[in-house]
Enzyme design. Structure first.
Site, PDB file in Angstrom:
ATOM      1  N   SER A  72      38.760 -16.556 -43.589  1.00 28.42           N
ATOM      2  CA  SER A  72      39.981 -17.084 -44.209  1.00 28.42           C
ATOM      3  C   SER A  72      40.101 -16.754 -45.689  1.00 28.42           C
ATOM      4  O   SER A  72      41.213 -16.700 -46.228  1.00 28.42           O
ATOM      5  CB  SER A  72      40.048 -18.604 -44.026  1.00 28.42           C
ATOM      6  OG  SER A  72      38.889 -19.225 -44.570  1.00 28.42           O
TER       7      SER A  72
ATOM      8  N   ASP B 138      38.430 -27.350 -51.871  1.00 28.99           N
ATOM      9  CA  ASP B 138      37.567 -27.906 -50.829  1.00 28.99           C
ATOM     10  C   ASP B 138      36.147 -27.360 -50.904  1.00 28.99           C
ATOM     11  O   ASP B 138      35.334 -27.596 -50.013  1.00 28.99           O
ATOM     12  CB  ASP B 138      38.157 -27.651 -49.443  1.00 28.99           C
ATOM     13  CG  ASP B 138      38.204 -26.166 -49.073  1.00 28.99           C
ATOM     14  OD1 ASP B 138      37.887 -25.308 -49.933  1.00 28.99           O
ATOM     15  OD2 ASP B 138      38.559 -25.863 -47.919  1.00 28.99           O
TER      16      ASP B 138
ATOM     17  N   HIS C 226      37.537 -22.608 -49.989  1.00 25.38           N
ATOM     18  CA  HIS C 226      38.717 -21.739 -50.059  1.00 25.38           C
ATOM     19  C   HIS C 226      39.242 -21.661 -51.494  1.00 25.38           C
ATOM     20  O   HIS C 226      39.679 -22.680 -52.042  1.00 25.38           O
ATOM     21  CB  HIS C 226      39.810 -22.264 -49.136  1.00 25.38           C
ATOM     22  CG  HIS C 226      39.402 -22.270 -47.701  1.00 25.38           C
ATOM     23  ND1 HIS C 226      38.900 -23.393 -47.085  1.00 25.38           N
ATOM     24  CD2 HIS C 226      39.405 -21.283 -46.779  1.00 25.38           C
ATOM     25  CE1 HIS C 226      38.622 -23.097 -45.824  1.00 25.38           C
ATOM     26  NE2 HIS C 226      38.915 -21.820 -45.616  1.00 25.38           N
TER      27      HIS C 226
END
Length: 208
Positions: A15, A182, A185
């Site tokens: 991601s 977080d 990310h």
């Protein structure tokens, strides 16, 4: 590394590479470090840039899609950013990715890429910016995995982008949440730091 307009730069990973790209649009780069790198290079050499990051991927997921998402695009430079999900899934789902198996899989991918494409290789190390006490414990798994990434990169003469050093160093001044809310990310500032580290390691002289 000399990057020219004739090059095809492909970025593959999880991601952090994906960064919200539009999967239906081959030109979509997402909102992360890949887009930042492309912006810098387009003012200089102007190569083709392709983003093949996929949310949630571990190294084994990369291997399953390597033919379609890497080899078929015939890139001349391949950048791999993988590893944090191999660690994270241990702690949130009990899904193990033994470091020796992870290392062997990554080694196969880089060997295949060099053998089949003759592509130049770049590896970005996994990183963590703990924002909770629980995340501090992840280093037990992540530290040896990062060492495995570095060993594989050396074995295949890949350029290494030390995100695991650059982001924690910057977080000493900003705090981790300013770079990755977080802990995993990156936000805009974190993405720019990764892009700058890539440009410094791979294409010096093109940083904006």
């Amino acid at each position: 590394m000399n990057i020219t307009a004739a090059d095809r730069l492909l970025f593959v990973g999880d991601s952090i590479t994906d960064a919200g790209r539009d999967r239906a649009d081959i030109a979509s780069l997402g909102d992360g470090y890949v887009r930042e790198i492309a912006r810098s290079l387009r003012t200089a050499a102007g190569p083709t840039v392709i983003n093949r990051g996929v949310n949630g991927n571990r190294v084994y997921d990369l291997e399953a899609r390597w033919s379609a998402d890497v080899v078929e695009h015939r890139p001349t430079v391949v950048t791999v950013k993988i590893g944090i999900n191999d660690t994270w899934r241990r702690y949130d789902r009990g899904l193990l990715s033994p470091v020796d198996e992870f290392e062997a899989c990554l080694d196969r991918l880089l060997a295949r890429t060099r053998d089949e494409l003759g592509a130049r290789l770049v590896v970005i190390t996994p990183f963590l910016l703990p924002v909770t006490p629980e995340q501090e414990t992840w280093y037990e798994d992540l530290a040896p995995r990062t060492e495995a990434v570095l060993r594989v990169a050396r074995a295949h003469d890949a350029r290494t982008v030390r995100a695991d050093l650059a982001l924690p160093r910057a977080a000493e001044e900003t705090g981790p949440a300013a770079l990755a809310p977080d802990g995993v990310h990156p936000g805009p500032r974190g993405s720019r730091l990764i892009a700058d580290a890539w440009l410094t390691a791979v294409a010096p002289g093109t940083r904006n």
